[in-house]
Every structure is written in structure tokens, then in C-alpha cells.
Design a protein around this motif. Structure first.
Motif, PDB file in Angstrom:
ATOM      1  N   PRO A 208      45.364  34.675  49.210  1.00 23.97           N
ATOM      2  CA  PRO A 208      44.142  34.925  48.423  1.00 23.97           C
ATOM      3  C   PRO A 208      43.496  36.271  48.720  1.00 23.97           C
ATOM      4  N   LEU A 209      43.502  36.706  49.993  1.00 23.44           N
ATOM      5  CA  LEU A 209      42.904  37.997  50.323  1.00 23.44           C
ATOM      6  C   LEU A 209      43.735  39.168  49.806  1.00 23.44           C
ATOM      7  N   ALA A 210      45.037  38.946  49.629  1.00 26.45           N
ATOM      8  CA  ALA A 210      45.913  40.003  49.112  1.00 26.45           C
ATOM      9  C   ALA A 210      46.034  39.952  47.585  1.00 26.45           C
ATOM     10  N   MET A 211      45.299  39.040  46.948  1.00 30.13           N
ATOM     11  CA  MET A 211      45.442  38.834  45.512  1.00 30.13           C
ATOM     12  C   MET A 211      45.173  40.078  44.668  1.00 30.13           C
ATOM     13  N   PRO A 212      44.200  40.953  45.005  1.00 29.08           N
ATOM     14  CA  PRO A 212      44.011  42.156  44.181  1.00 29.08           C
ATOM     15  C   PRO A 212      45.267  43.012  44.073  1.00 29.08           C
TER      16      PRO A 212
END
Length: 572
Positions: A208-212
Motif C-alpha cells: 500500500p505504501l508503494a502504491m503511487p
């Protein structure tokens, strides 16, 4: 006592910029208007115009949605693009996670090899993939001989998905790897303190934190695949939107409105995909609490984990590098048909290419060089106006130039034919058939890349250096020529090399605008050779030359960027 009233002098209205800056801005606006906005606008205009009367109508779009072929092509394109993103993600996620999360020997080499597919045009790799993974390709022949079955890797839409995923997955790998490196280490430590680990932590925290980064790469892959023309054509898959637009214009002619309608649909889907990707991340916070994020803490793998990791990485690299191996073998093959490997090897294909097809190479060097030069000149000028002046509307130049990213090559080619075909030279030759129009189309297609490189280079230059020069008596043009441009040279050269390398293998616009072999560049020659079995050997040799050319330009660009960063750091 008398009171004297004095009238305040009238305030003069001043234009926020010098005459030269205004003239430069108007010239750039005219260039973008003539070669980007008007051609694309003409495509949109014809799509909404009734044939014959010229009045506004939606009947063309109604016909599009009522025609089974077009609707099937639309859904095929959407399906291929979506499944390519899925398959490309399966390639990119393990490589990105393993090389950034673990102490993994050879991580830098693996990341580098993962970027290699980008230097080969996908339509070139398509033929090599057929020889390796087609119904009678090397892999299926071996599977059938030893296990009695075949896998339909390259059948119909499957082939397009397979080829495109292998070519475009580095976009996801690049963005996802960068995002994983920027994740705040404290986030991971907090999750571990709360008992999370392994796949649960990856699924709930890391991904989720790497989603961008993932969404940025995935949206780019979707748009690239949806707009691609050459790969489906070479694999004989014609019921997709981009091939349908090309076939309508080339078979029926410029008067057929359906080609323009399809072009508008391509533009709308490209813009919509980018908008949806931005919308998916809106309202979410991905910020880190420390500068640079700290990066994920790399841990050492257990022996069995190393075996699994090396096995997964090896399998993925074998798949994504297969087109390059197949192309190299084909370029030296005498006969390669219904056998796992070529029957023999020869250098005759290279001799034929250098003897008969040197015009393709010469044209490519000329066209790509001129296109790259146009890009860096225009890119430098726009960057200077945006960052160093207060001209009204200067940001519109940046936005207009960047908008070329959302315009598929086949759409730009149709727009150029529509706009410039009826403009005749004194000898009656249509302007659209001149080679310089193809060069401008290549420049417009790659302008955003050069613009971003020039923009970034100018951002790193302090305004105080220009102010110091002007305080010593230098004029603005002299300051730009003697101070700004030399300091920007690293970014300018990187932008030129990037534009050159990508323009050298551009095919979509090239197919629309090339009228004769004498004016054709290398990408067109590749496409022509690959159309027949007899020409695939020389075509592969030409493809190897194209790959070497693009690889050399890519390495040169990276060297220039690294040297410029070191020079800037030393200066600071």
C-alpha cells in the motif's frame, strides 16, 4: 492659505516580459499550434462532422457503437491492455521486491537486465517471440516432443499480451522499485513490533505504501499497450482499435470518418486512464516521516529462500530476455522453421542490410538527429519561459507540449495527413509526403521527454548566477547564451539522446506518413522486412542494429546524467 493639489501620474500598464521573450513565446505557441493542436483538432473536428454537409453530428459515434467489429476491437484493446498490466505486474513485483527488500547478490545487475526490454521495439521482439513461443516455436516443439502438449503462448490476443508485457513491464519495475526504496523504515519497524511479518506485512504495509509508484507504472503500461499499432499488425491481430484506425485510413482513405472516430476514442481512453490513475490515489496519504524515507531494512535470506528467489528471478529474466536472444539467433540463421534452433548460421543477412538497406540507417540518423535537436531547442525555450519569466500564459506552453504524451502516434499521423495533405508545393507535391513532416511528427511525439530533462536541468541552476551576470552589464540574451545554456548542457544532452533513441524506433506515426522507401527510416524498414518469412533474417539483422543503437544512446544518456549530477554536486 491655499491648498495645491497635484495629480498623480497615470500608472502605465506593462507587459511582464521583454519583447524578445514575448516573441519567443508567440513563436513556440505557433509551433505547437501548427504541429500538435491543429492536427489533433482536425481529427476531432472530422469525427464530429457529418460527411458532405459539414454540420455537427454524433452519428459517426453512433455508427461506431453499432458496428460489431469496432466494439469487438474496443473490448479487445481494453482486455489486452488490462491483462498486459496484470502479467507485467507478475514480472515486475518479484524483481522489485526481492532486489530492494533483501540482501541479494547481483541485485544491481538484475535491475539493469530488467530494464533491457525497453531498448527493443515491441514489434521487433514479436517475430522472435513467435519463433521461440509460437505453436511451432522452440518451446512448444520441445514440450510436444517430451510431454505431448503445447501451450498457446502466442495464439491471437495471448501473443499480443505476452509480447507487450515483456516489453513494457520495466515501466512498473522502475517506478515500483523507486517507491519501495522511499518507504519510511519506521513504518516497517512499527508493523514488526505489532507482530506483523512476511507476506502479511507486505500485503498490509509495504505494497500500500508503494502504491503511487505501482499505479504510475501500471497506468503508463495500459496507455502504451492500448495505443500500440505495430505489434498487433505483425502478429496478424487486426481486431484492435489502433490497427483498425490505420486500416480504415490506408484502405478507405482520408474521407472515411470512422478512422477519425477511432482516433478520438484512442485519445479519450489515454486521457481517461491517466485521470483514473490519479483519482485512485486522491485523498490518501503516502508521505514518510523522515527525509528520503530511510528505505526498507534489507534482511538476509535463509538458504531455502535464496534458492526460491534465484529461481524466480532466473525464470523471469529468461522470459524477458528471450526476445533479444531470439532476434540475435534469427539474424544469423540460414533457416529456422519447425526446429528448436536454426539449421545453420550465416552473416549474409548483415551484408544484405548494409548493402541494400543502408538508406534506412542513414535516414534514421538524419531524422532522429533533427528531431532531437528540435526537441531540445523547444524544450529549453519552454523551460526558460516557465521558470525565468512572468509571462501570462507561459504554463500553457508547458501543458500543451506535455499533452503530446496523451496523443497516440497513429492519431498524430492521421492528423498530419488530414492537415497537410491538401497543402501543395509549387510542383504539386503534397506537403504531408515530405520527409520533413515526418521529422516534425517524431519531434512532437518525443518533445515531452526532452522538455522534462531541460526543465529539471534549469531548476538546478540558481537565478543568482544570471542576476550577477546582468549586474555586470550582460544582456538577457547574452546571459542565456553564455551562462544558462552551458550550465544546462548536461540536461540538454540527456534530453537530446533520449529523444534521438526513442524517435529512431517510432513506428506508429512513421507508418502513416512514409510514402516511399527512399524516405523511410529504420523502423519502417524493420516492419517491411518482418512482413515476409524471406525477409525476417535481414529484418532481424536490422533489428539488432536498432537495439545496439538504442542501447548505446541509453548508456550515453545515463553517463551524461551521472556526470552532470557529479559536476553539480561538486560545484555546490
Amino acid at each position: 492659505m491655499s491648498l495645491a493639489f497635484t495629480q498623480a501620474p497615470a500608472r502605465r500598464w506593462r507587459v511582464p516580459g521583454t519583447t524578445g521573450q514575448i516573441a519567443l513565446a508567440l513563436g513556440l505557441a505557433a509551433f505547437l499550434l501548427a504541429f500538435l493542436l491543429v492536427p489533433v483538432g482536425s481529427v476531432i473536428y472530422v469525427a464530429f462532422t457529418e460527411k458532405g454537409s459539414g454540420s455537427f453530428t454524433l452519428i459517426n459515434f453512433a455508427d461506431f457503437f453499432r458496428t460489431d467489429l469496432f466494439m469487438r476491437s474496443f473490448w479487445n484493446s481494453a482486455y489486452v491492455s488490462a491483462m498486459t498490466v496484470v502479467l507485467a505486474s507478475l514480472f515486475a513485483l518479484p524483481l522489485a521486491y526481492i532486489t530492494t527488500r533483501f540482501e541479494f547478490r547481483g541485485a544491481l545487475i538484475i535491475q539493469t537486465l530488467g530494464f533491457v526490454p525497453l531498448i527493443m521495439p515491441p514489434f521487433v521482439g514479436a517475430v522472435a517471440m513467435q519463433l521461440l513461443f509460437g505453436r511451432n516455436g522452440s518451446v512448444n516443439l520441445l514440450l510436444n516432443e517430451y510431454f505431448g502438449f503445447r501451450i498457446p503462448f502466442m495464439e491471437g490476443l495471448n501473443g499480443v499480451i505476452f509480447v507487450q508485457a515483456i516489453h513494457y513491464f520495466p515501466f512498473i519495475l522502475i517506478n515500483l522499485s523507486a517507491a519501495l526504496r522511499n518507504i519510511d523504515r519506521s513504518m516497517e519497524e512499527a508493523a514488526q513490533n505489532l507482530g506483523s511479518s512476511g507476506m502479511r506485512m507486505f500485503r498490509r504495509i509495504v505494497l500500500p505504501l508503494a502504491m503511487p509508484g505501482y499505479v504510475a507504472g501500471a497506468s503508463l503500461v495500459f496507455v502504451k499497450v492500448f495505443d500500440d499499432l505495430a505489434t498487433p499488425l505483425l502478429l496478424n491481430v487486426k481486431d484492435m482499435l489502433a490497427p483498425q484506425a490505420y486500416l480504415r485510413v490506408t484502405s478507405i482513405g482520408l474521407t472515411d470518418p470512422m478512422g477519425y472516430v477511432i482516433a478520438v476514442v484512442l485519445i479519450v481512453v489515454s486521457v481517461l486512464a491517466m485521470w483514473v490513475s490519479a483519482l485512485a490515489l486522491r485523498g490518501r496519504d503516502y508521505a514518510t516521516t523522515q527525509r528520503g524515507g530511510g528505505g526498507l531494512a534489507k534482511r538476509t535470506m535463509r538458504p531455502w529462500e535464496q534458492v526460491v528467489a534465484y529461481g524466480v528471478v532466473g525464470l523471469i529474466l529468461a522470459l524477458v530476455l528471450a526476445p533479444h536472444l531470439g532476434l540475435l539467433l534469427l539474424s544469423f540463421a540460414t533457416i529456422w522453421s519447425f526446429s528448436p534452433l536454426p539449421d545453420g548460421f550465416t552473416v549474409a543477412h548483415y551484408a544484405r542490410v548494409f548493402g541494400e538497406s543502408s538508406v534506412y540507417i542513414k535516414n534514421t540518423l538524419i531524422y532522429a538527429s533533427i528531431a532531437g535537436l528540435i526537441d531540445v531547442v523547444v524544450g529549453t525555450a519552454i523551460a526558460y519561459l516557465v521558470l525565468r519569466t512572468k509571462l501570462i500564459g507561459r504554463h500553457w506552453l508547458d501543458w500543451a507540449a506535455t499533452a503530446a504524451l496523451a496523443v497516440p502516434g497513429v492519431v498524430l499521423g492521421i492528423g498530419y495527413l488530414r492537415t497537410f495533405y491538401d497543402i501543395r508545393l509549387p510542383d504539386g507535391t503534397p506537403l504531408a509526403t515530405m520527409w520533413i513532416v515526418l521529422v516534425i511528427a517524431l519531434a512532437i511525439r518525443r518533445l515531452p521527454y526532452a522538455l522534462r530533462a531541460c526543465y529539471a536541468a534549469l531548476q538546478q541552476i540558481s537565478v543568482s548566477l544570471e542576476e550577477a551576470a546582468e549586474n555586470l552589464g550582460a544582456t538577457k540574451p547574452r546571459t542565456v547564451r553564455r551562462i544558462v545554456v552551458p550550465l544546462m548542457m548536461g540536461g540538454i544532452l540527456a534530453g537530446f539522446v533520449t529523444s534521438f533513441a526513442t524517435a529512431a524506433v517510432e513506428l506508429s506515426a512513421t507508418l502513416m506518413l512514409v510514402q516511399s522507401n527512399a524516405d523511410a527510416p529504420l523502423a519502417y524498414g524493420l516492419y517491411v522486412f518482418m512482413q515476409s518469412a524471406a525477409g525476417r533474417g535481414p529484418g532481424a539483422a536490422l533489428g539488432v542494429i536498432a537495439v545496439v543503437l538504442v542501447a548505446a544512446c541509453t548508456l550515453l544518456s545515463q553517463y551524461i546524467i551521472d556526470r552532470n549530477q557529479k559536476t553539480t554536486g561538486a560545484a555546490r
